[in-house]
Design a protein around this motif. Structure first.
Motif, short mmCIF file in Angstrom:
data_model
loop_
_atom_site.label_atom_id
_atom_site.label_comp_id
_atom_site.label_asym_id
_atom_site.label_seq_id
_atom_site.Cartn_x
_atom_site.Cartn_y
_atom_site.Cartn_z
N SER A 271 4.43 0.42 2.31
CA SER A 271 4.26 -0.38 3.54
C SER A 271 3.97 -2.00 2.75
CB SER A 271 3.16 -0.25 4.45
OG SER A 271 3.29 -0.97 5.43
N CYS B 194 0.82 -1.25 0.15
CA CYS B 194 -0.21 -0.15 -0.17
C CYS B 194 0.90 1.17 0.05
CB CYS B 194 -0.73 -0.02 1.20
SG CYS B 194 -0.14 0.26 2.80
N TRP C 12 -1.01 -2.77 9.41
CA TRP C 12 -1.56 -3.88 8.54
C TRP C 12 -2.47 -4.54 9.63
CZ3 TRP C 12 -1.89 -4.68 3.25
CH2 TRP C 12 -0.83 -4.03 2.51
N VAL D 136 6.06 -7.01 8.34
CA VAL D 136 5.81 -5.76 7.68
C VAL D 136 7.13 -4.95 7.53
CG1 VAL D 136 4.61 -3.62 8.15
CG2 VAL D 136 3.51 -5.86 8.66
N VAL E 73 2.04 3.00 10.36
CA VAL E 73 1.29 2.36 9.24
C VAL E 73 1.09 0.85 9.65
CG1 VAL E 73 1.17 1.60 6.59
CG2 VAL E 73 2.42 3.72 7.62
N THR F 24 8.13 -0.94 6.13
CA THR F 24 7.80 0.20 5.61
C THR F 24 9.00 1.12 5.42
OG1 THR F 24 5.76 0.10 6.89
CG2 THR F 24 6.49 2.25 6.06
N LEU G 136 3.31 -6.00 3.30
CA LEU G 136 3.12 -7.11 4.13
C LEU G 136 3.39 -8.36 3.44
CD1 LEU G 136 1.81 -8.42 6.64
CD2 LEU G 136 -0.73 -8.58 5.23
N CYS H 222 -4.85 -2.04 5.26
CA CYS H 222 -3.72 -0.93 5.39
C CYS H 222 -3.99 0.44 5.87
CB CYS H 222 -2.77 -0.86 4.24
SG CYS H 222 -1.46 0.15 4.27
#
Length: 629
Positions: free
Chosen positions: A464, A416, A429, A446, A427, A448, A466, A482
């Motif tokens: 970001s 995202c 998830w 995760v 951020v 970012t 996942l 997200c």
């Protein structure tokens, strides 16, 4: 008879009382000039006795010529009761209180005060009649009046008949208390225009209303009076200009000095200066300083230099919260004053003009780059543009990025994109079982990281990711959220994981392999056929016979047509055998008689008709026929 007699007596007594001595005229206060004649009137009725005058209570005598008082006498018709006192010439000692007295009747007039006025003498101006002053230096001019002038005179200053202000007044007293002298001081700061001017000091009083004047002439020494001109005064940048410095001075001028913007112009001498104009002459004036023995004077002038716009102050980037006002400012210098307009980067629409652009209540759509632009001047030079970015602080904007489908029990990657100003706190998830901000948790990880180039005006961007290891069936049906949050709010989006099956891939690979094998067989068959046909002397054709291996134990090879179309499970495999011992005659015999009883026609394979023909694998219609070596 008694009453009328009393009335007559009363009338007689009353008439006798009305004829008693009395004043017909009494003296009044009198003002007389020194040296003039003074007259104090006195008239009596019904009195013919002695009349005398007193001075401050002292009797002057009863005779008309007043012996011992040579300047005093009594005049008038005594028979009619007129007894006026005369004094001539009046002197200062005559100032006193006078009374007219009828001594035999015991009558005294009211006191009459005689005031003796002394006209002022012509005043004296110290340093006159020619007074030397220095222009620009404050000076005091003193006017003095001496003598016994009564009343005290007023000293006034005049120039060209106009009374001057700025004077001070004081007086000096003698020991006896009488006035000794009176002074008036005129304070002034003369200029060169006062050279040769005439000033008048006037002494004025009640004794001499017209006053007496004393005149003086001013003689001034003054530093140079300078006039500075430029030709031409309005000029385009790069053109020549001549400055002319003229001065009047007393004593004469001794030197010239030129400067520009306060810095000396080296090598410049005399009353003339030639230069090439540029933009600096508009704000850095040229000055000429002229000197003489008294002092110096300086004059300056700025040229009207016309030049194109020059950027002086760039607009500064701004960051404001959504709903607030924003403003940009830029400064351009030019002559004439340049026209400044504001636009958005990449857009020709003019949003405003002037040095300041104001944007009320901005929203996310207002974020971006704004351009301050100035048009070139009359010379065609200068001008340009300067940009500044407006960042609108708002809740994060989250966008799902494309994610590749994943295999079951294989790795997966969801992404995202987050735009946020100010930067998001985190951020996150989230899915059915929980959430993850950073790091790993079970099958999930995760990461970012920032994007080098963010969207204009919406602050820096973040991506970001996942990571999912070992996907499960539930991962393809659930949604992954997200989301990001900053101090202004929260934003988010849902990202789905697509599934990728293995079977379609296998089918594609098998189809490609089958096509490649078929093509290879065609090429080999054509090559072999052409090779057999090319043998000139000892070529034998291979006769392909169908040999059926029956599935029964009796080994019978003869079957009817119905059996030929039966199921393949009821018959044995079909193989090709090469009869290399057959000669050409046998092959020709096969042309007239079909030893297979029509098998080829049933199977869709035509037997070779001559040794020159080539049979290719394309002539085999059934997949159940294979070549055996």
């Amino acid at each position: 008879m008694l009453v009328p007699a009393l009335l007559v007596l009363l009338f007689c007594l009353r008439g006798h009382a009305g004829l008693s001595p009395h004043f017909l005229q009494q003296p009044d206060d009198l003002v007389a000039l020194l040296g003039d004649e003074a007259r104090l009137p006195c008239a009596l009725g019904e009195y013919w006795g002695l009349v005398q005058w007193t001075k401050d209570g002292l009797a002057l005598g009863g005779e008309r010529d007043l012996p011992g008082w040579s300047r005093y006498w009594i005049s008038g018709n005594a028979a009619s009761g007129q007894h006026d006192l005369y004094i001539r010439p009046v002197e200062l000692e005559d100032q006193a209180s006078y009374e007219c007295q009828a001594t035999q009747a015991g009558l005294r007039s009211r006191p009459a005060q005689l005031h003796v006025l002394v006209p002022p003498e012509a005043p004296q101006v110290l340093g006159g009649p020619f007074v030397s002053l220095v222009a620009g230096i404050p000076a005091n001019l003193t006017c003095r009046s001496r003598g016994d002038a009564r009343p005290i005179p007023e000293l006034l200053w005049f120039r060209d008949g106009i009374r001057l202000d700025g004077t001070s007044f004081h007086q000096t007293l003698l020991k006896e208390g009488t006035t000794g002298s009176v002074e008036s001081i005129l304070s002034l700061t003369p200029s060169s225009h006062d050279d040769g001017a005439t000033l008048v000091c006037r002494a004025r009083s009640q004794a001499l209303p017209s006053g007496k004047d004393t005149a003086i002439t001013l003689s001034l020494q003054y530093p140079p009076v300078v006039t500075l001109s430029a030709e031409p005064q309005t000029v385009l940048e790069g053109e020549k200009v001549t400055f002319l410095c003229q001065a009047t001075a007393q004593p004469p001028v001794t030197g010239y000095r030129w400067a520009k913007g306060g810095s000396p112009v080296l090598g410049a001498r005399g009353p003339m200066l030639e230069v090439v104009a540029d933009a600096s002459f508009l704000t850095e004036p040229v000055s000429c300083e002229v000197s003489n023995a008294v002092g110096s004077a300086n004059r300056s002038t700025a040229l009207d230099v016309q030049f194109g716009p020059i950027l002086q102050a760039r607009p500064e980037p701004m960051s404001v919260d959504v709903g607030e006002d924003a403003s940009f400012s830029c400064a351009w210098r030019g002559n004439p004053l340049p026209r400044v307009t504001w636009t958005r980067s990449g857009d020709a629409q003019v949003l405003g003009s002037g040095p300041t652009l104001r944007l009320p209540s901005v929203g996310p759509e207002d974020a971006g780059d704004y351009v301050c632009r100035a048009e070139p001047g009359l010379s065609g030079l200068g001008g340009g543009a300067a940009e500044a970015r407006l960042t609108v602080n708002a809740p994060p904007v989250v966008t799902a990025l494309h994610s590749a489908p994943a295999f079951l029990r294989g790795p997966a990657r969801l992404q995202c994109l987050v735009f946020a100003s100010p930067a998001p706190d985190a951020v996150v998830w989230s899915w059915d079982e929980g959430f993850l901000e950073a790091g790993s948790r079970g099958r999930f990880l995760v990461e970012t990281f920032p994007v080098p180039e963010g969207r204009e005006g919406q602050g820096p961007a973040l991506i970001s990711v996942l990571h999912i290891s070992g996907t499960q069936e539930s991962d393809f049906s659930r949604g992954f959220n997200c989301s990001a949050r900053n101090r202004l709010g929260e934003g988010g989006t849902q990202v789905s994981l697509g599934r990728r099956d293995l079977l379609p891939t296998v089918r594609i690979v098998a189809g490609v392999a089958s096509a490649a094998m078929t093509l290879l067989m065609v090429i080999i068959g054509v090559t072999l056929c052409c090779w057999h046909h090319g043998k000139a002397s000892a070529s034998f054709s291979k006769q392909k016979n169908l040999v059926r291996i029956p599935g029964s134990s009796d080994g019978s090879s003869s079957r009817g047509p119905e059996e030929e179309t039966g199921s393949s499970e009821d018959r044995g495999p079909i193989v090709h055998t090469d009869h290399s011992d057959l000669v050409l005659d046998e092959e020709r015999a096969l042309e007239t008689k079909d030893p297979t009883n029509g098998y080829y026609k049933v199977r869709g394979v035509s037997p070779p008709t001559s040794p020159d023909s080539c049979m290719t694998p394309l002539q085999m219609k059934s997949p159940e026929i294979f070549n055996l070596p």
